[in-house]
Design an enzyme around this catalytic site. Structure first.
Site, mmCIF file in Angstrom:
data_model
loop_
_atom_site.group_PDB
_atom_site.id
_atom_site.type_symbol
_atom_site.label_atom_id
_atom_site.label_comp_id
_atom_site.label_asym_id
_atom_site.label_seq_id
_atom_site.Cartn_x
_atom_site.Cartn_y
_atom_site.Cartn_z
ATOM 1 N N SER A 89 0.856 -1.184 0.000
ATOM 2 C CA SER A 89 0.000 0.000 0.000
ATOM 3 C C SER A 89 0.893 1.236 0.000
ATOM 4 O O SER A 89 2.054 1.168 0.414
ATOM 5 C CB SER A 89 -0.882 0.014 1.260
ATOM 6 O OG SER A 89 -1.534 1.246 1.426
ATOM 7 N N TYR A 148 -1.521 -0.181 10.688
ATOM 8 C CA TYR A 148 -1.717 -0.611 9.300
ATOM 9 C C TYR A 148 -0.467 -0.331 8.470
ATOM 10 O O TYR A 148 0.005 -1.203 7.719
ATOM 11 C CB TYR A 148 -2.927 0.103 8.704
ATOM 12 C CG TYR A 148 -3.184 -0.226 7.255
ATOM 13 C CD1 TYR A 148 -3.579 -1.499 6.870
ATOM 14 C CD2 TYR A 148 -3.027 0.744 6.264
ATOM 15 C CE1 TYR A 148 -3.814 -1.812 5.533
ATOM 16 C CE2 TYR A 148 -3.274 0.458 4.932
ATOM 17 C CZ TYR A 148 -3.664 -0.823 4.571
ATOM 18 O OH TYR A 148 -3.882 -1.121 3.240
#
Length: 246
Positions: A142, A155
């Site tokens: 990501s 995250y």
């Protein structure tokens, strides 16, 4: 059909980016092994691929946090198609929250799915790829693995880990015939955000929504197809795909 005769495993294939990747690979002629926990959605996708694309597909209900499930996934792929050429470690969860809110269970879930799931996918597929001296491992990280923002600390930590695993693995495998690509999507319109429970984060997302047009899952899928359809001597190490600011 650039992937005719190739066999690809895609985890997290029941929706979003994983579903789009599976469809794009099938359109290029690959045989798909679809993995996720939601078997009914996988069955619908397999039917679509078989009837409306250039590929074919089987379904293997899989929990990526279980090493035995990932081992069985690869075994069933080999039993059905004889080999595994591509593994897309796509399954992931994005449970954004402010650390002061102490969502320890959600932190653990992200570590289990986002990091251990990738590790177990590598563990299950790599030995056979080394034996056949070919293969391609795609890890979906990501842009949160490149930069950290408020509420993304845990995250981002998991996605930084995925990038580190990809970079280290690529160096280890550079002379083996096995390629490694890290894909880092920016904001994509998927159900990932639907699982966020932190109200402060949800309000923050609403405030930012008007400043950006989110990417579509197909935008990421095309990046995967680009990486896996390069000549054997080309190793696309990393692809970052971001939406344009409005």
């Amino acid at each position: 059909m650039k992937l005719d005769g190739k066999v690809a495993i895609v985890t997290g294939a029941s929706s979003g980016i994983g579903e789009a990747i599976a469809k794009q690979l099938a359109n290029e002629g690959a045989s798909l092994v679809l993995a996720a926990r939601r078997e009914e959605k996988l069955t619908d996708l397999a039917s679509f691929i078989t009837n409306q694309s250039n590929g074919k597909a089987i379904v293997v209900k899989t929990d990526v946090t279980k090493k035995e499930d990932m081992e069985q996934l690869v075994e069933q792929a080999k039993q059905e198609f004889g080999k595994v050429d591509i593994v897309v470690n796509n399954a992931g969860v994005m449970l954004l929250s402010f650390m002061k809110n102490d969502e320890v269970d959600q932190w653990s879930q992200m570590v289990d799915v986002n990091i251990k799931g990738v590790l177990y996918g590598i563990h299950a597929a790599l030995p056979d790829m080394l034996k056949q001296e070919s293969g391609h491992i795609i890890n979906v990280s990501s842009v949160a693995g490149h930069e950290v923002f408020a509420s993304s600390a845990v995250y981002s930590a998991t996605k930084y880990a995925v990038r580190a695993l990809s970079m280290g693995l690529e160096k280890e495998l550079s002379k083996t015939g096995v390629r490694v690509t890290n894909i880092s999507p920016g904001a994509v319109e998927t159900e990932l955000t639907h699982h966020i429970t932190d109200e402060e984060v949800l309000n923050m997302f609403k405030d930012r929504a008007s400043s950006m047009k989110a990417l579509q899952a197909d935008d990421i899928a095309r990046a995967v197809v680009y990486a896996v359809t390069q000549p054997d001597y080309v190793n696309v190490n990393e692809v970052v795909v971001r939406p344009m600011q409005q």
